[in-house]
Enzyme design. Sequence first.
Site, mmCIF file in Angstrom:
data_model
loop_
_atom_site.group_PDB
_atom_site.id
_atom_site.type_symbol
_atom_site.label_atom_id
_atom_site.label_comp_id
_atom_site.label_asym_id
_atom_site.label_seq_id
_atom_site.Cartn_x
_atom_site.Cartn_y
_atom_site.Cartn_z
ATOM 1 N N HIS A 277 36.941 34.020 34.401
ATOM 2 C CA HIS A 277 36.534 34.785 33.219
ATOM 3 C C HIS A 277 35.429 35.755 33.576
ATOM 4 O O HIS A 277 35.382 36.881 33.121
ATOM 5 C CB HIS A 277 35.994 33.837 32.142
ATOM 6 C CG HIS A 277 37.062 33.228 31.295
ATOM 7 N ND1 HIS A 277 36.934 31.992 30.748
ATOM 8 C CD2 HIS A 277 38.260 33.704 30.919
ATOM 9 C CE1 HIS A 277 38.029 31.717 30.046
ATOM 10 N NE2 HIS A 277 38.850 32.747 30.137
ATOM 11 N N ASP B 43 49.443 36.840 49.761
ATOM 12 C CA ASP B 43 49.889 35.467 49.997
ATOM 13 C C ASP B 43 50.735 35.350 51.253
ATOM 14 O O ASP B 43 50.609 34.374 51.991
ATOM 15 C CB ASP B 43 50.671 34.950 48.785
ATOM 16 C CG ASP B 43 49.733 34.519 47.675
ATOM 17 O OD1 ASP B 43 48.763 33.806 47.988
ATOM 18 O OD2 ASP B 43 49.934 34.927 46.523
HETATM 19 C C1 PEP Z 1 50.060 39.005 46.695
HETATM 20 O O1 PEP Z 1 50.077 37.791 46.932
HETATM 21 O O2 PEP Z 1 50.054 39.883 47.579
HETATM 22 C C2 PEP Z 1 50.051 39.472 45.310
HETATM 23 C C3 PEP Z 1 50.177 40.739 45.018
HETATM 24 O O3 PEP Z 1 49.843 38.542 44.350
HETATM 25 P P1 PEP Z 1 48.399 37.938 44.004
HETATM 26 O O4 PEP Z 1 47.369 38.684 44.774
HETATM 27 O O5 PEP Z 1 48.240 38.071 42.539
HETATM 28 O O6 PEP Z 1 48.542 36.508 44.458
HETATM 29 MG MG MG Z 2 50.501 36.419 45.360
#
Ligand code: PEP
Ligand code: MG
Length: 607
Positions: free
Chosen positions: A200, A466
């Site tokens: 938040h 990720d």
């Molecule tokens: C990623 O994993 O590259 C992505 C765009 O998702 P997030 O950063 O929200 O996990």
């Molecule tokens: Mg991601």
Amino acid sequence: MTGAAGPGAEIRVEGVAVSPGIAVGPLRVDLRRFSRPPSHPVASNRIEGELKRFRAALESTRKQISADRDTLASRTGGETAGIFDAHLQILDDVELLRRVEKRISEAGRNVESVFYDIVSTFIERLREAENPFFRERATDIEDVAGRVIANLSGTDPESESAAAEDHILFAHDLTPFTAARMDHRRALGFATVLGGYTSHAAIMARALQIPGVVGLHLPEAELERATTTALLDGYEGLLIINPSPATLESYRALAKAKEEREGGLEHLRHRLALTADGLHIILSANIEFGSELESVRDLGAEGIGLYRTEFFFFESGSPPDEDKQTANYTRFAQVMQHGGVIIRTLDVGGDKLHPEFAEREPNPFLGCRGIRLSLTEPAILKTQIRAILRASAAGKVRLMFPMISGMEELRTALALLRECREELRREGQTFDENLEAGCMIEVPSAAMQADHIAREVDFLSVGTNDLIQYTLAVDRGNEHVAHLYQPGHPAVLRLLKHTVDAAHANGIWAGICGEMAGERLFTPLLLGLGFDEFSVSPSQLLEVKEAISLLDSNQCRDFAEELLLYDTPKAVVEACASWAKIHFAKSVIPQSKEGRRRESSISSSSS
Ligand code: PEP
Ligand code: MG
């Protein structure tokens, strides 16, 4: 933490940047937490007085929360109002209040301690709940209860704030309560021990456009020395205590260069992203919350390549209902017009909850996250899918599933999408019958199976944030292994290539929406691999557009082929840096800050 010992010495503490900008000012340390107030007996003839005190404290808290909601709403366009409304509802929880009143009479103890005991038990129970929305709620209740106790003990945050001068706030955690006080206290920026990019605190600070850095681990002894000037770097995630004259000067130069750079890129705003040889690349923006929408459109983003809906859900306190979601997504479709918006279904879990929740799972990033969590709550997912479909009647909307790791997950999610389409047809609701459904590629298993996935969806979008962490086994949020987080790793390059090739072989397009897409150092590589769409954070949009305009797509293809032969990240990054030096020579940005950062992290990991 780095820096020489001794009073007045410069100390650098690294954290996680959650809200961009630079702030310089005195550091104000506020490490208060929600803690047990003193407990003492109360004679039976004073019980009524305690109850009166309790009701008065509730009323004061109600007024403060309403005032904070209005103050922040006027600065953030109403984006944060939902958080405060949820807080007001807590104060109206009849069952909670009835129990407090009953216990004061029974136990004969002061109201602060009784209230604290009941609320703490309740918070503990919420933290153990299966449903993440209940767990997240625990933080809100703690925040409100902290206010009530402050009012009971006569600590008036408003009067405290009046005396404050401009400062950088260092708090244990930043709750909406603290954020609201920050506003009153003319805070220049905030720094916290706890918190993540999606807390938040981060949402609100970004809405307020205050620089913010979280995850700062600084011994309290150091904080005591840190009463003089501090510098907060919300771009790189740095808190510099007692910055030296040389540091201050270099930041002044950085601010000036940033301004000049932004000016030099202005003419690109409303142009399409075309390579020097005329290839059109879709250049879109990632967005976290609706108040950014108009400014992102005005920046010249062709569309929204990733709408992270988690924030919208968090702001609402509980999952927003279908009509509320439809209205929200419809606004995105209308504002972005033909470029449209790719709405990602909920991706909570990992670090996208309050850190106290994340600690509950031993490995939150490998736990119940993204689509896994959504599939355990199909009713919530279906409501979101129905709302996305309904919004597609108003403009170009696409839907995308996060964290897919295999075909069963994808097929279950697609089956729910089909079910929603059928329901809406039966109900006579209009939606885009050709709505495209895509899959994020952010788990190595999905990248390896991109050919299978590509047969069943309309597009792929690579989430490198990720994908890199899972491929290299490096926690994306852990500063201790940050030097091992290498987008230029040969294994990552191979997965990217495999994904783009699989998409194209199956006649669909491939995008990239992780942070890597915004690092100019890698633009030639990504162009050369054949990505059709880049979705970057708004602050990087014009820089990437300029980079694309300076590159020839055929040369980039050859360059990418060459990079795929290298066997270390160091070799890849060095080749990218040499290429950038030559091909970005005409850029208004001599060498990207990302390039410097990547090169220095590579040398620190290999030395
Ligand atoms: C990623 O994993 O590259 C992505 C765009 O998702 P997030 O950063 O929200 O996990
Ligand atoms: Mg991601």
